[in-house]
Design a protein around this motif. Structure first.
Motif, PDB file in Angstrom:
ATOM      1  N   ASP A 150       0.799  -1.073  -0.026  1.00 19.45           N
ATOM      2  CA  ASP A 150      -0.087  -0.096  -0.083  1.00 19.45           C
ATOM      3  C   ASP A 150       0.894   1.265  -0.114  1.00 19.45           C
ATOM      4  OD1 ASP A 150       0.950   0.209   2.530  1.00 19.45           O
ATOM      5  OD2 ASP A 150      -1.019  -0.387   3.489  1.00 19.45           O
ATOM      6  N   ALA A 152       1.378   3.522   2.138  1.00 16.05           N
ATOM      7  CA  ALA A 152       2.153   3.706   3.311  1.00 16.05           C
ATOM      8  C   ALA A 152       3.571   2.972   3.236  1.00 16.05           C
ATOM      9  CB  ALA A 152       1.384   3.672   4.715  1.00 16.05           C
ATOM     10  N   ALA A 315      -4.589   3.186   2.291  1.00 18.85           N
ATOM     11  CA  ALA A 315      -3.722   1.928   2.705  1.00 18.85           C
ATOM     12  C   ALA A 315      -4.597   0.792   2.694  1.00 18.85           C
ATOM     13  CB  ALA A 315      -3.314   2.398   4.469  1.00 18.85           C
ATOM     14  N   ASN A 316      -3.685  -0.335   3.025  1.00 21.88           N
ATOM     15  CA  ASN A 316      -4.333  -1.788   2.996  1.00 21.88           C
ATOM     16  C   ASN A 316      -5.246  -1.894   4.113  1.00 21.88           C
ATOM     17  OD1 ASN A 316      -3.006  -2.582   0.537  1.00 21.88           O
ATOM     18  ND2 ASN A 316      -1.465  -3.751   1.624  1.00 21.88           N
ATOM     19  N   HIS A 457      -2.277   1.297  -6.272  1.00 24.15           N
ATOM     20  CA  HIS A 457      -1.117   2.021  -5.507  1.00 24.15           C
ATOM     21  C   HIS A 457      -0.293   2.505  -6.367  1.00 24.15           C
ATOM     22  CE1 HIS A 457      -2.501  -1.002  -2.307  1.00 24.15           C
ATOM     23  NE2 HIS A 457      -2.828  -0.009  -1.864  1.00 24.15           N
ATOM     24  N   ASP A 473      -9.059   7.176   4.529  1.00 23.32           N
ATOM     25  CA  ASP A 473      -7.959   7.184   5.690  1.00 23.32           C
ATOM     26  C   ASP A 473      -8.217   6.186   6.676  1.00 23.32           C
ATOM     27  OD1 ASP A 473     -10.186   8.073   7.007  1.00 23.32           O
ATOM     28  OD2 ASP A 473      -9.196  10.057   7.267  1.00 23.32           O
TER      29      ASP A 473
END
Length: 591
Positions: A150, A152, A315-316, A457, A473
């Motif tokens: 992901d 992040a 994110a994942n 991604h 988020d």
């Protein structure tokens, strides 16, 4: 260019009935950051395995400085023999200690006690990274390191590699990753390799120049040779012009959607418009979705318009797949409603690539064993259609199982894009695709007449493709931003900057005002541009000498001296540029 610590001289490898590589000279310096570029099937992964010493060449000599530790991050490592992810990590030939793996894994957010069989693709990729990085390599060979990660985790990996003091060679479809990190490029093309002392950011201009020169050379040969080099017929200049036109159209679409989204008042005006309502194909009104105590989506109001290209990022575990399933009607919300246009006819291309039997041939997949493909109501011969998706027509009788991962992905795209549809759903479509296929996919999406929902991604791909980004988020909030990933990221950063500004911290005292530069500063300001130009000319001369592929083996001492001098000149240039820019800013404040 640093002194080589790993090289292959006269490398040759036979694959099938012919040479995959022949007479290649490759070297990796102590601090090299190399992008390895080439089409699917060119042999990039095989070349990494040769450099790693995992397989032997049919000819050539692998040279490595004693004590150099080389580690390869494989694209698809085998987890089957291992009970847990940690068992996998500490089973490396030069296995790191568990505490070393755990330190990296903790930063990547992965529990190494998880059973290997139940781990997701993202968890396995993190575990493989933890194993590779914990081995403290001098040379790191990375095969698609961002696959299944992901945003992040990609940011974390980029930061780690930016601090890394060793050398790395990276194969990646992630343009942003390569542009940010690489300083040299290896281009593997039709069995030969070229090296250029530029990062991936300069690759397109370089490859265009090479293609144009080869096209001119091909004109002096017979027509058969020109036909065999069919990739040249794609027309580099024409393609670039088409892509520029598509980007301009994308900007116009984003501007239109920005006007519709705008602030709350603007959005209400836009949604009240009858024309806007008539073009809506998916409408989300007050949509919320939870699993257990966790809220995934909360209070989403959004209209997907006909022709929109919607990117979904986060994110994942943030809820991207959940949002995608809600918007396509696969699952129902806990609160609110999703309204789908009755005429929607969608196709889904998922990241598992699970829709094709490995025993079937390419001809079976595309034409049910025949010679003609029905492409959105128009008949095309299978050979011509394969060329559109960058296949050699000779691949028609090959089995799906014999294709590389990237080729299978391309075949799936070819099959699905032939269908009549007005909704295209893409879940991580860029995995396993080479850069040329990514360009092709961008073109196909840009020319697609329907609506696109895209989870990815790949930041560069999103920036080149989507009109609206839905950012999650993990708290249930969905940010709706007109534009691509960069626009969403800018929106996330802006509130933090505003918050810092309003925190009440006292500003630092203003510096004592200066009326003019000092004598030394003024002299540097006047003379540094000329010195920088001199350095650039000297560097160009050295790079020209180093472009001689045989210099490394013919005169190793001179090669080493030139590379050392080039490193010093590069450092001097960077320092001179930093100094002049600082002085230029000061000059501006004095005016």
């Amino acid at each position: 260019m640093a002194a080589p610590i790993l090289s292959y001289e006269g490398l040759g490898l036979v694959q099938g009935s012919g040479w995959l590589f022949q007479d290649l000279d490759i070297y990796v310096g102590t601090r090299d950051r190399l992008a390895l570029i080439g089409r699917n099937g060119a042999g990039k992964t095989t070349l990494l395995k040769l450099l790693a010493g995992q397989i032997d060449a049919d000819k050539g000599k692998r040279v490595i400085v004693p004590g150099t530790h080389v580690v390869m991050l494989e694209q698809e490592p085998d987890f089957r023999p291992f009970a847990t992810l940690m068992d996998f990590a500490v089973a490396a030939p030069d296995a790191p200690e568990e505490f070393e793996v755990a330190a990296i894994a903790d930063q990547l957010g992965i529990d190494m006690r998880r059973t290997a069989a139940s781990a997701s693709g993202g968890e396995r990729r993190r575990a493989a990274l933890a194993r590779a990085l914990a081995q403290n390599p001098d040379v790191l060979l990375l095969d698609e390191p961002t696959n299944h990660l992901d945003l992040a985790a990609i940011d974390w990996l980029e930061s780690w590699l930016a601090r890394y003091t060793g050398a790395f060679v990276a194969i990646s479809h992630d343009r942003t990753f390569l542009t940010r990190l690489t300083r040299q490029t290896l281009w593997l093309d039709r069995g030969s390799i070229r090296r250029k002392e530029i990062g991936f950011g300069g690759f397109e201009e370089w490859s265009d120049a090479v293609a144009a020169e080869e096209a001119r050379a091909a004109q002096r040969l017979d027509s058969k040779l020109r036909l065999e080099a069919h990739w040249l017929e794609r027309g580099v200049t024409a393609r670039r012009k088409r892509n520029q036109g598509r980007l301009e159209k994308l900007k116009e679409m984003r501007a239109t959607r920005a006007a519709m989204i705008g602030g709350p008042g603007v959005a209400k005006l836009g949604l009240a418009n009858d024309d806007v309502r008539s073009k809506s194909v998916i409408v989300a009104e007050g949509v919320s979705k939870s699993f257990g105590d966790r809220t995934i989506i909360k209070g989403l109001d959004f209209r997907v318009q006909r022709g929109d290209r919607i990117g979904i990022v986060g994110a994942n575990g943030a809820g991207k797949s959940t949002l995608l399933k809600l918007l396509t009607g696969e699952i129902q919300p806990d609160e609110g409603k999703i309204i789908l246009a009755p005429t929607l006819d969608g196709i889904v291309i998922d990241q598992q690539r699970s829709l094709m039997s490995p025993d079937k041939t390419v001809r079976d997949i595309l034409a049910d064993g025949g010679d003609w493909v029905e492409v959105r109501g128009v008949k095309k011969h299978i050979q011509g259609y394969l060329k559109e998706f960058l296949f050699d027509p000779g691949v028609m009788e090959a089995s799906v199982g014999a294709l590389s991962g990237g080729e299978r992905s391309r075949l799936l795209l070819a099959r699905e894009f032939a269908r009549e549809s007005n909704l295209l759903v893409l879940d991580e479509p860029t995995n396993d695709l080479d850069l040329e296929t990514l360009d092709l996919l961008q073109e196909v999406i840009a020319d697609y007449a329907g609506t696109v929902l895209l989870v990815s991604h790949d930041r560069d791909f999103l920036d080149r493709t989507v009109t609206v980004t839905l950012g999650l988020d993990g708290s249930g909030k969905v940010d709706i931003v007109a534009g691509g990933y960069a626009d969403w990221e800018a929106k996330r950063v802006k509130p933090n900057a505003v918050k810092a500004k309003a925190s009440g911290a006292a500003p630092p005292p203003p510096p004592t005002a200066r009326k003019k530069l000092s004598y030394k500063d003024q002299r540097d300001y006047d003379m540094l541009p000329g010195r920088i130009e001199e350095i650039e000319k000297e560097m160009a001369g050295i790079e020209s000498d180093l472009s001689d592929g045989g210099l490394f083996t013919r005169d190793h001492a001179r090669f080493t001296a030139l590379t050392g001098k080039l490193d010093k000149l590069r450092e001097e240039k960077a320092g001179a540029e930093d100094r002049w820019l600082a002085l230029a800013e000061e000059v501006e404040t004095l005016r």
